[in-house]
Design a protein around this motif. Structure first.
Motif, PDB file in Angstrom:
ATOM      1  N   SER A  20       0.823  -1.132   0.143  1.00  0.00           N
ATOM      2  CA  SER A  20       0.093   0.220   0.058  1.00  0.00           C
ATOM      3  C   SER A  20       0.911   1.253   0.022  1.00  0.00           C
ATOM      4  CB  SER A  20      -0.898   0.014   1.253  1.00  0.00           C
ATOM      5  OG  SER A  20      -1.372   1.356   1.585  1.00  0.00           O
ATOM      6  N   ARG A 104       3.910   6.595  -3.326  1.00  0.00           N
ATOM      7  CA  ARG A 104       2.615   7.694  -3.189  1.00  0.00           C
ATOM      8  C   ARG A 104       2.700   8.920  -4.161  1.00  0.00           C
ATOM      9  NH1 ARG A 104       2.469  10.711   2.301  1.00  0.00           N
ATOM     10  NH2 ARG A 104       2.469   8.567   3.301  1.00  0.00           N
ATOM     11  N   SER A 107       1.577   7.645  -7.463  1.00  0.00           N
ATOM     12  CA  SER A 107       0.065   7.318  -7.616  1.00  0.00           C
ATOM     13  C   SER A 107      -0.688   8.402  -7.235  1.00  0.00           C
ATOM     14  CB  SER A 107      -0.136   6.391  -6.258  1.00  0.00           C
ATOM     15  OG  SER A 107       0.598   5.292  -6.248  1.00  0.00           O
TER      16      SER A 107
ATOM     17  N   GLU B  70      -6.743   2.575  -2.887  1.00  0.00           N
ATOM     18  CA  GLU B  70      -5.576   3.556  -2.748  1.00  0.00           C
ATOM     19  C   GLU B  70      -5.899   4.889  -3.569  1.00  0.00           C
ATOM     20  OE1 GLU B  70      -1.604   2.267  -3.557  1.00  0.00           O
ATOM     21  OE2 GLU B  70      -1.906   0.483  -2.389  1.00  0.00           O
ATOM     22  N   ARG B  73      -8.347   6.830  -1.950  1.00  0.00           N
ATOM     23  CA  ARG B  73      -7.541   7.587  -0.697  1.00  0.00           C
ATOM     24  C   ARG B  73      -6.760   8.462  -1.067  1.00  0.00           C
ATOM     25  NH1 ARG B  73      -3.722   3.702   2.180  1.00  0.00           N
ATOM     26  NH2 ARG B  73      -2.782   3.730   0.166  1.00  0.00           N
ATOM     27  N   ASN B  74      -6.138   8.523  -2.381  1.00  0.00           N
ATOM     28  CA  ASN B  74      -5.197   9.587  -2.864  1.00  0.00           C
ATOM     29  C   ASN B  74      -5.966  10.685  -3.164  1.00  0.00           C
ATOM     30  OD1 ASN B  74      -3.145   8.068  -2.202  1.00  0.00           O
ATOM     31  ND2 ASN B  74      -3.078   7.226  -4.416  1.00  0.00           N
ATOM     32  N   GLY B 114     -11.651   3.745   1.488  1.00  0.00           N
ATOM     33  CA  GLY B 114     -10.449   4.660   0.949  1.00  0.00           C
ATOM     34  C   GLY B 114     -10.731   6.257   1.303  1.00  0.00           C
TER      35      GLY B 114
END
Lengths: 636, 155
Positions: A20, A104, A107, B70, B73-74, B114
């Motif tokens: 993750s 991150r 992403s 994810e 979430r971002n 998320g």
């Protein structure tokens, strides 16, 4: 110092998991340098891999450089096998925290950049709509309504058949008996109140690596409202599915056993519940989701009734397609593809036999696999055109929805001013995006953006768009690579820089498909016989000439000494094809001329011992033997 | 001259030739597609993982769901950090969900987890958590619970 394959193969272990983005991850990432080939990227390409994900920047139409995320095994398959390009990987040691920071960053950029381009698309849709409206005598404006094209327009003889009575009943129980009336009133009021953005409206300019605030798009909002109205019409009227959107066939691959039928029946029950929830949903685009849920209820009911899988046609209307005449060139590949699609369908069907409740993602996977199988079956068995699409296929066939007058009572000159303002807004946003993401061969390419993102991810403060901040990169990676310095924007020099600057703990090469096949042949046959047979496109048993490649005779990627000689022959072939192409010009066919010129150009570097062209493959089965592993070197 | 040096010289010449003659650098996004795109996976959208024919279907499926979570979430973290209106945020969620093969994102628990994780990543206050929970999930306790789970969880 050398590592055995046990370690080396970790670099390309297919389907490797990825941590993750915020969790401590593996203590390394891979920097990938992909050798050049003609066509896609004659200067080479680079990517950064975090486990199962590979990020890379691609040059898009309109001169934009966009970040893309691919599954790592698919990336390697595409580049090493289909595009026949070796990949050089360097594994860089990092702490779990650094890994998480880097992943991150990439992403984040992916979703934020995509949002900015979506906003541009909505601004351009507003511009196009208002410009059309400004034309004298123009037809009533329409907007595409997502998923509305899955249903036929009921004719006068159609009577409401209560097909969705259970959905309506559940919606009323949940939101009140008058829920459908209330929703229709809301839609009517919102449509009447739709406002065209005035000439003074100004979009906040997009910023790098930031959430873009989006003013409401007139076109998008109108489409959402019309989709919702259409969904309620279908719900109450029992609107029939269009005959041409339901796909099935009398094939064993689609036959359902009792257990699978039971799973689909349970899914239908869940789908009815969800459709009822969507009737009362507060999300602005609930209409298209409701339309799709209702359409799926229709195909699931048919599947259950017939004990045979029936699916919605999930291809986009503008999906690229190979016409029957073009498919002739792929006659040997089609059966292989069909076998692979059959296997994918069988795998997707496994969820129907599990104990877990079917989720939408599972059903989409089933729809996607079924559509691909049926498409390939129709092309193989009936000579139909073959539509092409990658990724999950979510049925969304649109139908035009007619808007009310977008500017009632407004004088023509005012309409023109509104259209002009919409054009200005779209142009300004596009200009800003060009400034942020515009491709430049020397200053903003696939190499430079990877190193800038790495530096920004590790910098103490977000300095997006500013000078390279190397402090964090120096501390965490052992060095910093400035793509503007020492020609490091060139892919292979950048790869050398990675080896010099970062803490590279291992390096590896995945050979191209042809290189791998050659190595296997050399291992079991006479070297001279293999060389003579496989050095040229005529007698090669690995490669078949294809229109996507320029005409050439000799391969030069696996030989250095004979490269200029082979290149000279290739040059003659290219010139010959060009001359033949000139003769064909009066027929209106410029294809051969263009291919000949390309062949000539890609032969020139070969005269100077440099190779770009390697040939490519229309299809290589994913079940083909993996390329042999090459030695892995550990840099001390 | 060593093999490596010769190789580097050759590549430099190739890159220079490509740059000078063709002005083509990085990989070009090809919208025309090849016949291999008639099956999934070859073109490598990350969301293809859910349709892979390899043996570990469950693992791939959960991996695909984790990637969707994810992305949510971002996206949520950036929204909380930089601000915007809820409807526009929801449209963005819809786009992300469609990329992952979902149209009914409200029904996917991963969406709400998320969102909660995004709130946590953006260091949202408990008040912000409450506000966003109400705006997005209404009075749906299950959705609120997933948001809270993401907010308080390790992710």
């Amino acid at each position: 110092m050398r590592l055995g394959c046990a370690a080396a193969c970790l670099v390309f272990a297919l389907g490797a998991g990825s941590a993750s983005a915020d969790e401590p991850g593996p203590a390394s990432f891979d920097y990938l340098y992909i050798e050049a080939n003609e066509g896609g990227s004659s200067g080479g390409h680079v990517a950064i891999r975090f486990g199962a994900e590979t990020f890379h920047f691609q040059h898009h139409g309109g001169g934009m450089l966009r970040l893309q995320r691919d599954h790592s095994d698919a990336f390697i398959h595409t580049y090493t096998r289909l595009r026949n390009r070796p990949i050089h990987a360097q594994r860089v040691a990092v702490t779990p925290e650094t890994y998480a920071l880097l992943r991150r960053r990439f992403s984040d950029r992916l979703v934020l950049e995509a949002r900015q381009f979506a906003i541009l698309a909505s601004l351009q849709a507003d511009r196009d709509l208002l410009t059309r409206q400004g034309d004298a005598g123009s037809a009533p404006a329409t907007v595409p309504l997502r998923a509305a094209g899955l249903f036929a327009v009921p004719d006068a003889a159609h009577v409401a058949n209560g097909a969705y009575a259970a959905v309506i009943s559940a919606a009323r129980a949940r939101f009140g008996d008058d829920i459908l009336v209330r929703r229709r009133d809301e839609i009517a009021r919102a449509l009447a109140a739709l406002l065209i953005p005035s000439g003074e409206a100004v979009e906040p300019p997009p910023r790098p690596h930031a959430y873009a605030a989006a003013p409401e798009s007139f076109t998008q909002r109108a489409a959402e409202l019309l989709e919702a109205r259409t969904a309620l019409d279908v719900l109450e009227g029992g609107g029939p599915l269009r005959a041409d959107v339901v796909r099935s066939a009398e094939l064993d691959e689609l036959a359902l056993d009792d257990g699978e039928v039971a799973a689909l029946r349970a899914f239908a029950g869940r789908l009815e519940e969800r459709a009822a929830d969507l009737v009362g949903s507060r999300r602005p685009d609930y209409g298209s989701a409701l339309l799709l849920a209702l359409a799926r209820l229709g195909t699931v009911a048919r599947s259950v009734h017939a004990h045979r899988l029936a699916l919605l046609d999930a291809y986009q209307a503008d999906a690229p397609r190979l016409e029957p005449a073009e498919l002739d060139a792929h006659a040997t590949v089609l059966p292989v593809l069909l076998d692979e699609a059959r296997a994918e369908l069988a795998a997707a069907r496994r969820v129907l036999r599990g104990s877990a409740l079917l989720r939408e993602a599972d059903f989409t996977a089933l729809e996607s696999a079924g559509n691909r199988f049926l498409e390939l079956h129709a092309a193989s068995a009936h000579g139909s055109a073959l539509r092409l699409a990658s990724g999950p296929l979510l049925p969304s066939r649109s139908a035009p929805g007619t808007l009310p007058d977008v500017a009632p009572g407004i004088a023509p000159d005012e309409r023109a001013a509104l259209a002009h303002a919409a054009e200005r807004r779209a142009d300004e946003y596009a200009t800003e995006l060009q400034r942020l993401y515009g491709y430049d061969l020397l200053t903003r390419n696939c190499v430079s953006e990877i190193f800038r993102e790495i530096a920004a991810a590790l910098a103490a403060d977000d300095l997006s768009g500013q000078a390279l901040a190397c402090t964090g990169s120096d501390a965490r990676l052992g060095g910093c690579i400035d793509p503007a310095a020492r020609l490091r924007f060139i892919p292979f020099l950048a790869a050398n820089a990675v080896a010099a600057e970062y803490q590279v703990i291992a390096s590896d090469e995945v050979p191209s498909y042809r290189d791998g096949a050659l190595a296997a042949m050399y291992a079991r046959e006479n070297d001279l016989a293999v060389f003579l047979r496989e050095s040229n496109v005529i007698s090669s048993t690995i490669y078949r000439p294809r229109a996507a490649d320029s005409p050439f005779l000799f391969f030069t990627d696996d030989t250095v000494l004979t490269r200029p000689l082979f290149g000279a022959v290739n040059l003659v072939v290219g010139l010959g094809a060009s001359a033949a192409g000139v003769l064909l010009l009066p027929t209106g066919d410029a294809e051969l001329l263009l291919r000949g010129l390309r062949g000539t150009l890609f032969s020139l570097p070969e005269l100077a011992f440099a190779n770009i062209r390697k040939g490519s493959f229309a299809h290589v089965p994913r079940t083909a033997p993996a390329p042999p592993d090459l030695p892995t070197h550990v840099d001390s | 001259m060593s093999n490596r040096a010769m190789d580097n010289v050759g590549r430099f010449l190739a890159a220079a030739a490509a740059a000078a003659v063709l002005s083509l650098g990085c990989s070009f996004s090809d919208s025309s597609k090849s016949i291999s795109d008639s099956i999934s996976g070859s073109s490598g959208s990350i969301s293809d993982s859910s349709t892979s024919s390899s043996g570990s279907d469950d693992k791939k499926s959960s991996q695909s769901e984790a990637l969707y979570r994810e992305d949510v979430r971002n996206y949520t973290a950036a929204y909380v950090r930089d601000g915007g209106d809820v409807a526009s945020f929801q449209r963005g969620l819809g786009s992300i969900a469609r990329e992952h093969g979902l149209s009914d994102w409200e029904a996917a628990p991963a969406t709400w987890t998320g969102v909660g994780e995004g709130l946590k990543r953006a260091a949202a206050s408990p008040q912000q958590l409450d506000t966003m929970s109400r705006e997005l999930a209404g009075d749906d306790v299950a959705k609120q619970r997933e948001i809270a789970r993401g907010y308080t969880g390790p992710g």
